[in-house]
Design a protein around this motif. Structure first.
Motif, PDB file in Angstrom:
ATOM      1  N   LEU A   1      38.759 -48.763 -46.109  1.00 52.91           N
ATOM      2  CA  LEU A   1      37.814 -47.996 -45.522  1.00 52.91           C
ATOM      3  C   LEU A   1      37.117 -47.399 -46.434  1.00 52.91           C
ATOM      4  N   PHE A   2      37.429 -46.759 -47.563  1.00 50.70           N
ATOM      5  CA  PHE A   2      36.632 -46.122 -48.718  1.00 50.70           C
ATOM      6  C   PHE A   2      35.709 -46.917 -49.330  1.00 50.70           C
ATOM      7  N   MET A   3      36.086 -48.356 -49.367  1.00 55.29           N
ATOM      8  CA  MET A   3      35.217 -49.252 -50.123  1.00 55.29           C
ATOM      9  C   MET A   3      33.995 -49.654 -49.105  1.00 55.29           C
ATOM     10  N   TYR A   4      34.163 -49.662 -47.865  1.00 58.59           N
ATOM     11  CA  TYR A   4      33.223 -49.845 -46.873  1.00 58.59           C
ATOM     12  C   TYR A   4      32.792 -48.825 -46.151  1.00 58.59           C
ATOM     13  N   ARG A   5      32.967 -47.605 -46.732  1.00 62.72           N
ATOM     14  CA  ARG A   5      32.426 -46.518 -45.889  1.00 62.72           C
ATOM     15  C   ARG A   5      31.235 -46.451 -45.529  1.00 62.72           C
ATOM     16  N   ARG A   6      30.051 -46.935 -46.489  1.00 64.61           N
ATOM     17  CA  ARG A   6      28.798 -46.764 -46.011  1.00 64.61           C
ATOM     18  C   ARG A   6      28.669 -47.706 -44.868  1.00 64.61           C
ATOM     19  N   ARG A   7      29.320 -48.874 -44.541  1.00 63.79           N
ATOM     20  CA  ARG A   7      28.957 -49.477 -43.674  1.00 63.79           C
ATOM     21  C   ARG A   7      29.616 -49.205 -42.267  1.00 63.79           C
TER      22      ARG A   7
END
Length: 146
Positions: free
Chosen positions: A137-143
């Motif tokens: 979730l941290f890695m894809y937070r922008r999405r």
């Protein structure tokens, strides 16, 4: 043979179309047919995109393509594909692969230990799953926030 078909557009794929000369010859033959408004070939994917008049049916195009393939097939064997050398993974690819493997492993472990009724192991796999999910979730937070 037909990869996709919508009104007025058909994409054919065939191994013989990976040869640029064969693709060019087939594209010229198809372009000369009545009702064809455009032909675009890609030897890299072995595909031929045909745009046509709406009065021309897809079944008729398929019959024409099969007749042409029978003519071309004996003359042009499908080129052998060379195996692509496998290189090192880029850092981003390695991160994503690690996340996916970790998520899948922890999920399988949590399910297996939950069914086996081993609470300590189930808790450990559950915490691991939560950790990998938080990382994901941290890695894809922008999405997720868009």
């Amino acid at each position: 043979m037909i990869a996709s078909a919508i009104e007025g557009r058909v994409r054919f794929r065939h191994p013989f179309l990976t040869d640029p000369e064969t693709l060019r010859a087939v594209a010229e033959q198809v372009a000369a047919l009545p009702g064809i408004t455009g032909v675009d070939g890609n030897p890299r994917t072995g595909s031929l995109l045909i745009t046509h008049d709406a009065r021309l049916k897809t079944a008729d195009l398929l019959a024409m393509a099969e007749a042409m393939a029978r003519k071309v097939a004996p003359e042009a064997p499908a080129p052998a594909r060379a195996a692509r050398p496998r290189g090192r993974l880029k850092p981003g690819q390695l991160t994503r692969r690690t996340q996916k493997f970790g998520l899948a492993t922890c999920m399988a472990g949590a399910v297996a230990t939950g069914l086996a009724d081993t609470k300590a192991a189930h808790l450990a796999f559950g915490l691991g799953l939560a950790g990998f999910a938080a990382w994901h979730l941290f890695m894809y937070r922008r999405r997720f926030m868009a």
